[in-house]
Scaffold this motif. Structure first.
Motif, PDB file in Angstrom:
ATOM      1  N   LEU A  12      15.475  -2.332   5.279  1.00 32.21           N
ATOM      2  CA  LEU A  12      14.870  -3.525   5.504  1.00 32.21           C
ATOM      3  C   LEU A  12      14.176  -4.388   4.816  1.00 32.21           C
ATOM      4  O   LEU A  12      13.295  -5.152   5.083  1.00 32.21           O
ATOM      5  CB  LEU A  12      14.012  -3.225   6.773  1.00 32.21           C
ATOM      6  CG  LEU A  12      14.701  -2.455   8.069  1.00 32.21           C
ATOM      7  CD1 LEU A  12      13.541  -2.102   8.948  1.00 32.21           C
ATOM      8  CD2 LEU A  12      15.627  -3.377   8.663  1.00 32.21           C
ATOM      9  N   GLN A  13      14.577  -4.134   3.365  1.00 34.57           N
ATOM     10  CA  GLN A  13      13.900  -5.139   2.278  1.00 34.57           C
ATOM     11  C   GLN A  13      13.813  -6.455   2.250  1.00 34.57           C
ATOM     12  O   GLN A  13      13.019  -7.237   2.179  1.00 34.57           O
ATOM     13  CB  GLN A  13      14.396  -4.365   0.913  1.00 34.57           C
ATOM     14  CG  GLN A  13      14.154  -3.104   0.510  1.00 34.57           C
ATOM     15  CD  GLN A  13      15.149  -2.068   1.169  1.00 34.57           C
ATOM     16  OE1 GLN A  13      15.926  -2.482   1.880  1.00 34.57           O
ATOM     17  NE2 GLN A  13      15.372  -1.055   0.619  1.00 34.57           N
ATOM     18  N   ASP A  14      15.177  -7.089   2.856  1.00 34.35           N
ATOM     19  CA  ASP A  14      15.343  -8.491   2.850  1.00 34.35           C
ATOM     20  C   ASP A  14      14.202  -9.058   4.004  1.00 34.35           C
ATOM     21  O   ASP A  14      14.107 -10.249   4.069  1.00 34.35           O
ATOM     22  CB  ASP A  14      16.821  -8.578   3.355  1.00 34.35           C
ATOM     23  CG  ASP A  14      17.061  -7.856   4.715  1.00 34.35           C
ATOM     24  OD1 ASP A  14      16.700  -6.714   5.044  1.00 34.35           O
ATOM     25  OD2 ASP A  14      17.771  -8.574   5.701  1.00 34.35           O
ATOM     26  N   HIS A  15      13.798  -8.258   4.843  1.00 27.36           N
ATOM     27  CA  HIS A  15      12.724  -8.689   5.773  1.00 27.36           C
ATOM     28  C   HIS A  15      11.446  -8.257   5.183  1.00 27.36           C
ATOM     29  O   HIS A  15      10.439  -8.561   6.111  1.00 27.36           O
ATOM     30  CB  HIS A  15      12.893  -7.959   7.234  1.00 27.36           C
ATOM     31  CG  HIS A  15      13.926  -8.721   8.028  1.00 27.36           C
ATOM     32  ND1 HIS A  15      13.825 -10.005   8.444  1.00 27.36           N
ATOM     33  CD2 HIS A  15      15.241  -8.359   8.335  1.00 27.36           C
ATOM     34  CE1 HIS A  15      14.932 -10.301   9.271  1.00 27.36           C
ATOM     35  NE2 HIS A  15      15.956  -9.058   9.187  1.00 27.36           N
ATOM     36  N   HIS A  16      11.347  -7.660   4.266  1.00 27.17           N
ATOM     37  CA  HIS A  16      10.099  -7.359   3.524  1.00 27.17           C
ATOM     38  C   HIS A  16       9.290  -6.368   4.124  1.00 27.17           C
ATOM     39  O   HIS A  16       7.945  -6.432   4.413  1.00 27.17           O
ATOM     40  CB  HIS A  16       9.216  -8.558   2.877  1.00 27.17           C
ATOM     41  CG  HIS A  16       9.692  -9.524   2.242  1.00 27.17           C
ATOM     42  ND1 HIS A  16       9.655  -9.589   0.809  1.00 27.17           N
ATOM     43  CD2 HIS A  16      10.566 -10.761   2.470  1.00 27.17           C
ATOM     44  CE1 HIS A  16      10.302 -10.543   0.253  1.00 27.17           C
ATOM     45  NE2 HIS A  16      10.915 -11.127   1.260  1.00 27.17           N
ATOM     46  N   ILE A  17      10.131  -5.555   5.013  1.00 24.74           N
ATOM     47  CA  ILE A  17       9.506  -4.404   5.861  1.00 24.74           C
ATOM     48  C   ILE A  17       9.746  -3.108   4.939  1.00 24.74           C
ATOM     49  O   ILE A  17      10.836  -2.530   4.860  1.00 24.74           O
ATOM     50  CB  ILE A  17      10.372  -4.218   7.144  1.00 24.74           C
ATOM     51  CG1 ILE A  17      10.159  -5.363   7.794  1.00 24.74           C
ATOM     52  CG2 ILE A  17       9.498  -3.181   7.831  1.00 24.74           C
ATOM     53  CD1 ILE A  17       8.678  -5.977   8.295  1.00 24.74           C
ATOM     54  N   LEU A  18       8.630  -2.804   4.187  1.00 24.78           N
ATOM     55  CA  LEU A  18       8.628  -1.632   3.137  1.00 24.78           C
ATOM     56  C   LEU A  18       7.630  -0.442   3.345  1.00 24.78           C
ATOM     57  O   LEU A  18       7.841   0.586   2.622  1.00 24.78           O
ATOM     58  CB  LEU A  18       8.190  -2.192   1.707  1.00 24.78           C
ATOM     59  CG  LEU A  18       8.957  -3.532   1.301  1.00 24.78           C
ATOM     60  CD1 LEU A  18       8.105  -3.904   0.132  1.00 24.78           C
ATOM     61  CD2 LEU A  18      10.468  -3.453   0.961  1.00 24.78           C
ATOM     62  N   THR A  19       6.807  -0.648   4.647  1.00 25.74           N
ATOM     63  CA  THR A  19       5.677   0.689   4.622  1.00 25.74           C
ATOM     64  C   THR A  19       5.997   0.995   5.937  1.00 25.74           C
ATOM     65  O   THR A  19       6.451   0.123   6.846  1.00 25.74           O
ATOM     66  CB  THR A  19       4.432   0.067   4.259  1.00 25.74           C
ATOM     67  OG1 THR A  19       3.943  -0.786   5.259  1.00 25.74           O
ATOM     68  CG2 THR A  19       4.150  -0.597   2.866  1.00 25.74           C
ATOM     69  N   ARG A  20       5.470   2.103   6.270  1.00 24.78           N
ATOM     70  CA  ARG A  20       5.534   2.710   7.718  1.00 24.78           C
ATOM     71  C   ARG A  20       4.706   1.924   8.617  1.00 24.78           C
ATOM     72  O   ARG A  20       4.855   1.647   9.659  1.00 24.78           O
ATOM     73  CB  ARG A  20       4.946   4.216   7.704  1.00 24.78           C
ATOM     74  CG  ARG A  20       5.557   4.891   9.029  1.00 24.78           C
ATOM     75  CD  ARG A  20       4.785   6.236   8.926  1.00 24.78           C
ATOM     76  NE  ARG A  20       5.630   7.103  10.079  1.00 24.78           N
ATOM     77  CZ  ARG A  20       5.052   8.118  10.487  1.00 24.78           C
ATOM     78  NH1 ARG A  20       4.038   8.771   9.827  1.00 24.78           N
ATOM     79  NH2 ARG A  20       5.497   8.661  11.549  1.00 24.78           N
ATOM     80  N   GLU A  21       3.488   1.360   8.099  1.00 23.98           N
ATOM     81  CA  GLU A  21       2.700   0.526   8.901  1.00 23.98           C
ATOM     82  C   GLU A  21       3.295  -0.830   9.293  1.00 23.98           C
ATOM     83  O   GLU A  21       3.323  -1.364  10.620  1.00 23.98           O
ATOM     84  CB  GLU A  21       1.492   0.081   8.194  1.00 23.98           C
ATOM     85  CG  GLU A  21       0.391  -0.740   8.872  1.00 23.98           C
ATOM     86  CD  GLU A  21      -0.224   0.036  10.077  1.00 23.98           C
ATOM     87  OE1 GLU A  21      -0.232  -0.775  11.206  1.00 23.98           O
ATOM     88  OE2 GLU A  21      -0.192   1.284  10.439  1.00 23.98           O
ATOM     89  N   GLN A  22       4.256  -1.406   8.536  1.00 25.64           N
ATOM     90  CA  GLN A  22       5.108  -2.570   8.804  1.00 25.64           C
ATOM     91  C   GLN A  22       6.058  -2.184   9.710  1.00 25.64           C
ATOM     92  O   GLN A  22       6.263  -2.885  10.669  1.00 25.64           O
ATOM     93  CB  GLN A  22       5.615  -3.052   7.653  1.00 25.64           C
ATOM     94  CG  GLN A  22       4.535  -3.745   6.477  1.00 25.64           C
ATOM     95  CD  GLN A  22       5.334  -4.475   5.145  1.00 25.64           C
ATOM     96  OE1 GLN A  22       6.232  -3.510   4.603  1.00 25.64           O
ATOM     97  NE2 GLN A  22       4.863  -5.043   4.701  1.00 25.64           N
ATOM     98  N   MET A  23       6.592  -0.849   9.723  1.00 21.63           N
ATOM     99  CA  MET A  23       7.738  -0.722  10.491  1.00 21.63           C
ATOM    100  C   MET A  23       6.933  -0.276  11.724  1.00 21.63           C
ATOM    101  O   MET A  23       7.641  -0.722  12.961  1.00 21.63           O
ATOM    102  CB  MET A  23       8.523   0.827  10.051  1.00 21.63           C
ATOM    103  CG  MET A  23       9.384   1.340  10.801  1.00 21.63           C
ATOM    104  SD  MET A  23      10.843   0.279  10.595  1.00 21.63           S
ATOM    105  CE  MET A  23      12.086   1.289  11.211  1.00 21.63           C
ATOM    106  N   ARG A  24       5.578   0.061  11.920  1.00 22.61           N
ATOM    107  CA  ARG A  24       4.961   0.288  13.208  1.00 22.61           C
ATOM    108  C   ARG A  24       4.926  -1.035  13.873  1.00 22.61           C
ATOM    109  O   ARG A  24       4.921  -1.382  15.142  1.00 22.61           O
ATOM    110  CB  ARG A  24       3.639   1.049  12.989  1.00 22.61           C
ATOM    111  CG  ARG A  24       2.963   1.249  14.146  1.00 22.61           C
ATOM    112  CD  ARG A  24       1.518   1.289  13.942  1.00 22.61           C
ATOM    113  NE  ARG A  24       0.633   1.668  15.314  1.00 22.61           N
ATOM    114  CZ  ARG A  24      -0.054   0.702  15.716  1.00 22.61           C
ATOM    115  NH1 ARG A  24      -0.152  -0.468  15.402  1.00 22.61           N
ATOM    116  NH2 ARG A  24      -0.790   1.057  16.911  1.00 22.61           N
ATOM    117  N   THR A  25       4.735  -2.013  13.096  1.00 18.98           N
ATOM    118  CA  THR A  25       4.452  -3.551  13.714  1.00 18.98           C
ATOM    119  C   THR A  25       5.755  -3.910  14.312  1.00 18.98           C
ATOM    120  O   THR A  25       5.806  -4.727  15.206  1.00 18.98           O
ATOM    121  CB  THR A  25       4.029  -4.335  12.534  1.00 18.98           C
ATOM    122  OG1 THR A  25       2.807  -4.126  12.160  1.00 18.98           O
ATOM    123  CG2 THR A  25       3.862  -5.910  13.236  1.00 18.98           C
ATOM    124  N   VAL A  26       6.898  -3.643  13.702  1.00 20.58           N
ATOM    125  CA  VAL A  26       8.453  -4.053  14.193  1.00 20.58           C
ATOM    126  C   VAL A  26       8.399  -3.341  15.756  1.00 20.58           C
ATOM    127  O   VAL A  26       8.621  -3.825  16.466  1.00 20.58           O
ATOM    128  CB  VAL A  26       9.228  -3.573  13.207  1.00 20.58           C
ATOM    129  CG1 VAL A  26      10.750  -3.875  13.958  1.00 20.58           C
ATOM    130  CG2 VAL A  26       9.169  -4.332  11.866  1.00 20.58           C
TER     131      VAL A  26
END
Length: 724
Positions: A583-597
């Protein structure tokens, strides 16, 4: 890259709930380059130029939470992405598409930002962001920017692509009732509700509108005969076949008369108060161009009124006004129309205006009216001479509260006689506050698909909630148009969960639609294996009138690319929150960002619904605090640290104890499923892992399926997976 400009790297339309907002939005990825070193307070004259172009920015609260908040941020220093956000919102507002939500967030790449704005229409939002980029750069570079041209362009896009005001009023009223909607075409055909609970509207027509009734309403002569047979007062009249016959019938009926087409609406081709052979024959030609037959009928003296009937009751009424000009001895008729009529702020070319501008010679009715008075657009009326320009078709004054109850009932009767659920009843009366027959008034037309704008934005008087009335007509007081919807997301096991849960719901008697990576299923029969996007597949299931329950799989990428395909759900399942991959193209790089998704799936759970979460994933379990509804946890363990507090609160927890799936609630344990049974063990060995089984069972319980039915469904599910 070194540059001092704003580059748009990508623009995406998020069609449904997403990690930013519940509503559709445009997400732009921008690169501001070296402007990262140039906050607004370091740019000479920037503040003054921006606020001069867009004075309405003072109303933007921004994060300050009060009027002028954004301007304070400008003075203190903020960056171009944040400014673009507010400019795009303000441009939409100036174009008449009100919205207030926006976000600007930096990424891990210096100078690269995500800018998000709420928009009601994709094309408008995209252009607003493009114009915002250009406007901000013009303010930075101290160059020219034409704000008025930008707003005109956005208004043109709104007129071309957005819902019309009548349809929008109904959709907005449904939204206020928490009834979801799906736009089925680029026009005004809209579905309210999901699956088998849906209703459809097309402007002011509904799926309750009878095709026979609509055909009757178009035949004015047939309509009059039916109304007369039921005691509704109508003007005498007759169908004619030539200008000469029109004049003969006019003499028989008695002058003055009305000449109009038998198959037309909205006042097209209608001529009133005709007293001469020349006028009648000219009116015949005008009416003949509009419909298959022409009617001559007695002219009823009084004022024109439009009564809106919805579901057998009057909900609004409007009175028409005549348009006149007064000569000055110097100006032509056309010049007087422009100066005395078209300058009225209520008039305009766009649908938002309650009155149209008058253009000559395009307006044939006005041309006929002028010719009856011996005038042309180039004529110069004498000083003080009053010239009648338009006498019909302009409903401007709301008079709903003035309508006599007997008149309201007579209008409702006319709609019932024709068979229309929504009708615009045209009547002529000297005093709408008195019964029709006593004053010689009459109902002159019954129209299907009536315009609502005159009631939504009357030139004079109070707007009426006609959209709300139509929604009340379509949906009962406790009907939200929803079927049970289960949304499933995560990165593991979501497809087998969707299939098994769809099977359990099918066994419970639901006509279940399933959209997952294995294809689309209705009543567990595959109907499509073409693998459309998760958003498109979900929409297609929810549009299906056969479906009375839906199970929809959503990958993290689909949430980022398009958002969810539904506004809210009854059950939201999250299987886990892992470290993101791909998901790098969406700048989702961390687990916290994944949680937000992935929290998006929990955010949309209805208050009467339930989140189903994997308790063995600590981050996933933590999403429970975000649920508006109940929470059911599941775990492969025999006991869990969250179990005691969760169950003491009266909530449910699924565990695996001694080879059994056990449901705990309060202090009570209920065995649900024996995992050692051969059919269950084979299902687990060959087709789906234990966490998927637990998630599907937990979701079924969240839908209030009985333990016995869940057990029977699991024990008979193996053939489904063998054929999938």
């Amino acid at each position: 890259m070194n540059h001092k400009t704003i580059k748009l790297l990508r623009m995406s339309y998020l069609r449904g709930p997403n990690l930013w907002t519940y509503r559709p939005a445009i997400e732009a990825l921008i690169d501001i380059g070296d402007l990262e070193d140039c906050p607004s307070n370091t740019l000479p004259g920037f503040y003054e130029r921006l606020t001069a172009w867009l004075p309405g920015l003072v109303e933007h609260h921004c994060g300050i939470g009060e009027r002028g908040g954004f301007l304070l941020r400008l003075r203190e220093g903020t960056w171009p992405g944040h400014i673009m956000e507010h400019v795009a919102l303000e441009l939409q507002n100036l174009a008449g598409m009100q919205t207030g939500f926006g976000k600007a967030r930096s990424t891990e790449v210096r100078g690269v930002y995500k800018v998000v704005i709420r928009t009601r229409q994709e094309e408008v939002g995209r252009q607003a962001l493009l114009d915002a980029r250009d406007l901000v750069m013009a303010a930075i570079d101290d160059t020219v920017f034409d704000v008025a041209a930008s707003v005109r362009g956005l208004k043109a896009l709104i007129d071309r692509h957005a819902l019309g005001p009548s349809t929008a009023s109904i959709v907005d009223a449904a939204t206020q009732r928490k009834i979801p909607s799906i736009r089925l075409t680029t026009g005004n055909l809209v579905q309210l509700g999901y699956g088998s609970k849906q209703r459809r509207i097309w402007t002011a027509e509904t799926d309750k509108t009878s095709a026979i009734a609509e055909t009757i309403s178009r035949d004015k002569d047939l309509t009059k005969r039916l109304l007369a047979a039921c005691g509704v007062p109508i003007p005498d009249g007759q169908v004619v076949g030539s200008p000469a016959e029109a004049w003969e019938v006019a003499k028989d009926i008695g002058l003055p008369v009305v000449v109009k087409p038998s198959d037309a609406n909205h006042g097209r081709g209608v001529s009133l108060d005709l007293n001469t052979q020349t006028a009648v024959e000219a009116a015949y030609t005008l009416a003949d161009a509009e419909g298959s037959d022409v009617i001559v009928e007695r002219f009823i003296r009084g004022q024109e009124h439009r009564v809106l009937v919805v579901g057998n009751r009057m909900v609004a009424a409007a009175r028409g006004e005549q348009s006149c000009i007064t000569g000055d001895g110097q100006s032509t008729v056309m010049a007087l129309i422009d100066s005395q009529i078209n300058t009225d702020p209520r008039r305009g070319e766009e649908e938002e205006f309650p009155l149209d501008t008058i253009r000559l010679p395009e307006n044939s009715l006005v041309m006929l009216e002028l010719s009856r008075q011996g005038l042309t657009p180039e004529s110069v009326p004498a000083a003080g001479q009053v010239v009648l320009v338009q006498r019909t078709g302009v409903m401007t004054h709301d008079i709903t509260d003035e309508v006599h109850p007997e008149v309201a009932e007579m209008a409702a009767l006319a709609a019932r006689v024709v068979g229309l659920d929504i009708a615009g009843i045209d009547l002529v009366a000297s005093d709408i506050s008195q019964p029709l027959q006593a004053q010689g008034g009459a109902i002159v037309e019954v129209n299907a698909g009536p315009g609502l704008l005159m009631h939504l934005k009357p030139a004079v008087g109070q707007p009426r909630p006609v959209g709300e009335a139509i929604v009340e007509h379509l949906f009962g007081p406790r009907d939200d148009g929803r079927v049970p919807v289960v949304g499933i997301t995560g990165t593991e096991h979501t497809t087998p969960i969707a299939l098994l849960l769809g099977w359990l719901m099918h066994r419970a008697g639901h006509a279940t639609g399933v959209a997952c990576s294995e294809g689309m299923f209705v009543q567990m029969q595959r109907i499509d294996s073409s693998h459309p996007s998760d958003w498109e597949a979900g929409q297609r299931i929810l549009m299906n009138r056969c479906v009375d329950a839906a199970v929809l799989e959503n990958s993290p990428r689909s949430i980022l690319d398009e958002g969810l395909s539904y506004d809210r759900c009854h059950v939201g399942v999250v299987t886990g929150v892992p470290e993101p991959t791909g998901l790098q193209d969406h700048h989702i790089l961390t687990r916290e960002q994944m949680r937000t998704v992935l929290r998006t799936q929990v955010d949309v759970v209805l208050p009467q619904g339930c989140a189903v979460l994997n308790a063995d994933d600590e981050v996933c379990a933590g999403l429970g605090e975000l649920s508006d509804g109940d929470v059911v946890y599941y775990s492969q363990a025999s006991e869990h640290a969250l179990q005691a507090a969760h169950c003491e609160a009266g909530r449910r927890f699924l565990l695996v104890q001694n080879g059994q799936v056990v449901l705990w609630r309060n202090q009570t344990a209920t065995p649900l499923l024996d995992l050692t049974q051969p059919v269950v063990a084979r299902l687990l060995t060959r087709h789906l892992p234990l966490p998927a089984l637990l998630a599907a069972v937990a979701a079924a319980l969240a839908l209030d399926m009985s333990p016995a039915l869940v057990r029977a469904g699991v024990e008979t599910a193996e053939p489904l997976f063998a054929s999938a």
